[in-house]
Design a protein around this motif. Sequence first.
Motif, PDB file in Angstrom:
ATOM      1  N   VAL A 169     -81.481  23.911   5.234  1.00  0.00           N
ATOM      2  CA  VAL A 169     -81.655  22.932   4.350  1.00  0.00           C
ATOM      3  C   VAL A 169     -80.393  21.892   4.381  1.00  0.00           C
ATOM      4  N   LEU A 170     -79.156  22.851   4.419  1.00  0.00           N
ATOM      5  CA  LEU A 170     -77.840  22.037   4.354  1.00  0.00           C
ATOM      6  C   LEU A 170     -77.656  21.461   5.773  1.00  0.00           C
ATOM      7  N   ALA A 171     -77.978  22.127   6.874  1.00  0.00           N
ATOM      8  CA  ALA A 171     -77.890  21.571   8.256  1.00  0.00           C
ATOM      9  C   ALA A 171     -78.647  20.579   8.607  1.00  0.00           C
ATOM     10  N   ASP A 172     -79.724  20.090   7.779  1.00  0.00           N
ATOM     11  CA  ASP A 172     -80.493  19.012   8.065  1.00  0.00           C
ATOM     12  C   ASP A 172     -80.240  17.746   7.346  1.00  0.00           C
ATOM     13  N   GLN A 173     -79.034  17.680   6.732  1.00  0.00           N
ATOM     14  CA  GLN A 173     -78.521  16.588   5.762  1.00  0.00           C
ATOM     15  C   GLN A 173     -77.727  15.808   6.548  1.00  0.00           C
ATOM     16  N   GLU A 174     -77.912  14.293   6.393  1.00  0.00           N
ATOM     17  CA  GLU A 174     -77.286  13.436   6.891  1.00  0.00           C
ATOM     18  C   GLU A 174     -75.889  13.237   6.240  1.00  0.00           C
ATOM     19  N   PRO A 175     -74.830  12.606   7.074  1.00  0.00           N
ATOM     20  CA  PRO A 175     -73.391  12.789   6.107  1.00  0.00           C
ATOM     21  C   PRO A 175     -73.522  11.893   5.194  1.00  0.00           C
ATOM     22  N   ASP A 176     -74.249  10.677   4.868  1.00  0.00           N
ATOM     23  CA  ASP A 176     -74.122  10.099   3.691  1.00  0.00           C
ATOM     24  C   ASP A 176     -74.909  10.530   2.452  1.00  0.00           C
ATOM     25  N   THR A 177     -75.279  11.802   2.768  1.00  0.00           N
ATOM     26  CA  THR A 177     -76.348  12.271   1.545  1.00  0.00           C
ATOM     27  C   THR A 177     -75.326  13.096   0.512  1.00  0.00           C
ATOM     28  N   ALA A 178     -75.345  12.770  -0.799  1.00  0.00           N
ATOM     29  CA  ALA A 178     -74.659  13.673  -1.716  1.00  0.00           C
ATOM     30  C   ALA A 178     -75.360  14.800  -2.097  1.00  0.00           C
ATOM     31  N   VAL A 179     -74.647  16.077  -1.652  1.00  0.00           N
ATOM     32  CA  VAL A 179     -75.446  17.152  -2.026  1.00  0.00           C
ATOM     33  C   VAL A 179     -74.951  18.008  -3.145  1.00  0.00           C
ATOM     34  N   ILE A 180     -75.933  18.066  -4.360  1.00  0.00           N
ATOM     35  CA  ILE A 180     -75.149  18.567  -5.414  1.00  0.00           C
ATOM     36  C   ILE A 180     -75.828  19.985  -5.636  1.00  0.00           C
ATOM     37  N   MET A 181     -75.265  21.168  -5.969  1.00  0.00           N
ATOM     38  CA  MET A 181     -75.989  22.188  -6.417  1.00  0.00           C
ATOM     39  C   MET A 181     -75.870  22.329  -7.788  1.00  0.00           C
ATOM     40  N   LEU A 182     -77.029  22.929  -8.688  1.00  0.00           N
ATOM     41  CA  LEU A 182     -76.810  23.152  -9.878  1.00  0.00           C
ATOM     42  C   LEU A 182     -76.473  24.617 -10.041  1.00  0.00           C
ATOM     43  N   TYR A 183     -75.696  25.096 -10.818  1.00  0.00           N
ATOM     44  CA  TYR A 183     -74.884  26.519 -10.766  1.00  0.00           C
ATOM     45  C   TYR A 183     -74.392  26.659 -12.243  1.00  0.00           C
ATOM     46  N   GLY A 224     -76.723   6.066  -1.717  1.00  0.00           N
ATOM     47  CA  GLY A 224     -78.077   5.821  -1.677  1.00  0.00           C
ATOM     48  C   GLY A 224     -79.002   6.848  -1.633  1.00  0.00           C
ATOM     49  N   SER A 225     -78.222   8.263  -1.430  1.00  0.00           N
ATOM     50  CA  SER A 225     -79.296   9.364  -0.722  1.00  0.00           C
ATOM     51  C   SER A 225     -78.635  10.473  -1.518  1.00  0.00           C
ATOM     52  N   TYR A 226     -79.519  11.181  -2.130  1.00  0.00           N
ATOM     53  CA  TYR A 226     -78.978  12.543  -2.821  1.00  0.00           C
ATOM     54  C   TYR A 226     -79.948  13.752  -2.694  1.00  0.00           C
ATOM     55  N   LEU A 227     -79.305  14.936  -2.819  1.00  0.00           N
ATOM     56  CA  LEU A 227     -80.179  16.336  -2.633  1.00  0.00           C
ATOM     57  C   LEU A 227     -79.712  17.079  -3.564  1.00  0.00           C
ATOM     58  N   LEU A 228     -80.597  17.501  -4.384  1.00  0.00           N
ATOM     59  CA  LEU A 228     -80.511  18.443  -5.713  1.00  0.00           C
ATOM     60  C   LEU A 228     -80.804  19.733  -5.149  1.00  0.00           C
ATOM     61  N   LEU A 229     -79.840  20.874  -5.209  1.00  0.00           N
ATOM     62  CA  LEU A 229     -80.137  22.100  -5.063  1.00  0.00           C
ATOM     63  C   LEU A 229     -80.475  23.024  -6.231  1.00  0.00           C
ATOM     64  N   VAL A 230     -81.589  23.532  -6.550  1.00  0.00           N
ATOM     65  CA  VAL A 230     -81.757  24.209  -7.601  1.00  0.00           C
ATOM     66  C   VAL A 230     -82.266  25.621  -7.388  1.00  0.00           C
ATOM     67  N   GLY A 231     -81.739  26.570  -7.898  1.00  0.00           N
ATOM     68  CA  GLY A 231     -82.036  28.073  -7.824  1.00  0.00           C
ATOM     69  C   GLY A 231     -83.268  28.389  -8.470  1.00  0.00           C
TER      70      GLY A 231
END
Length: 255
Positions: A155-169, A187-194
């Motif tokens: 999942v992390l390897a497939d993200q574009e540089p302008d995507t804000a990736v946020i892990m909930l921990y 304008g682009s976000y990815l939420l990581l939820v365990g």
Amino acid sequence: MRRFFIDGPLTETITIRGGDARHIGRVLRLQPGAAIIVVGAEGQAGTAEIIAVGADEISLKLMESIGCRHEPPVTVWLAQGLPKADKLEYIVQKAVEIGAAGVIPMAVDFSAVRYDESKKKSKVDRWQKIAHEAAKQCGRDLVPAVAAVQSLAEVLADQEPDTAVIMLYEGRAGEGLKRVLADCHTGSYLLLVGPEGGFSAAEVDLCRSKGVHIASMGPRILRTETAALAALAVLLYEKGDLGGDQAQEDLADGD
């Protein structure tokens, strides 16, 4: 008015086949002269009149285009660690209603369920069908995609540089989600939820090494399905969509 999606663009004459056609004819029992909303592959919508009802085919005539926008101003994908039982069905349905652009099922260290390749495909097909039905019900302009089951690293390897990736921990490794979002301007976000067990320390370290924002939902421990949907709602509220003025204006002008 009922809403249905088609694979191609809106044209003067439109044909709906398969399950949606059977639903229109056999379940809804709509007859020639009835009107529905059709949404094309690029998100363009219009009202169409039924001109013929067949056993597995509905013929329509496009009446007018609809300019109302039902999509968020930002793109948000939800990457969800595989939870127990059928919880992901619920998460997919509600994420689509809230405004997610898509859902990525993740097999992570603490996932209690594991699927073989055949089971993965059947599960993704099932989740995609749920996303399709939810998109029709809540008036989306597109059907959010459910991706193939992936690992966190994939999942992390497939993200574009302008995507804000946020892990909930739930640990003490990060700031509150509200503060993290205040510092994100994209304008682009990815939420990581365990899943139920959350993320492992190794997974948190991996995300930190990739520049992922580590965020907390607050002082209480939330169930995985609660955390995913609450975070998605908070993000879309903070970025001007859910509950915002633009959302109200669109609803006032809509169908």
